[in-house]
Design a protein around this motif. Structure first.
Motif: not given
Length: 139
Positions: A63-67, A86-88, A93-96, A131-132
């Motif tokens: 859903d557009g997010k990296l886990f 826990s933070i990332y 990917t852009a936020e990271i 990864y991002a």
């Protein structure tokens, strides 16, 4: 919660702790809370090069997010990677990629670690950014 807010929360938590013995215990407790990785995900591809202990970080994109999921065979590295996860984890990917790891210096973590563990920490942060980049190119 944004990455910056999570980083500030960590900074605040560390400021509350009086000495490095308490901070060390805090990091170990974080590691105990990490669910870890099943054996089939502890692969050479997920193994972080440059760590004194074995540390694995795996990523999935949903859903557009990296886990991130992670594990380590050492109690201190497990706590450190738990802190990073826990933070990332759960951000785009852009936020990271737009974030930094300055909070590590603010809490004094690198100064507390041996040179080889500090190198391992830097290898973990590079892998998260890698990864991002990789998942950003896929999307």
């Amino acid at each position: 919660m944004t990455i910056k807010e999570k980083q500030q929360e960590v900074i605040d938590d560390f400021e509350f702790l009086d000495d490095w013995e308490q901070k060390y215990e805090y990091i170990i407790d974080l590691g105990k809370q990490l669910k870890g990785l099943p054996e089939n995900r502890k692969t050479d591809e997920n193994l972080i090069k440059g760590c004194q202990s074995q540390v694995w970080i795996d990523a999935s994109y949903k859903d557009g997010k990296l886990f991130f999921d992670a594990d380590s065979d050492g109690i201190l590295p497990k706590g450190i990677v738990s802190l990073l996860v826990s933070i990332y984890s759960g951000h785009t990917t852009a936020e990271i990629l737009d974030s930094d790891f300055d909070f590590i210096a603010e809490i004094g973590l690198q100064e507390f670690l041996s040179p080889s563990r500090a190198n391992g920490l830097m290898a973990m942060t590079k892998q998260i950014k890698f990864y991002a980049v990789a998942y950003q190119l896929k999307s």
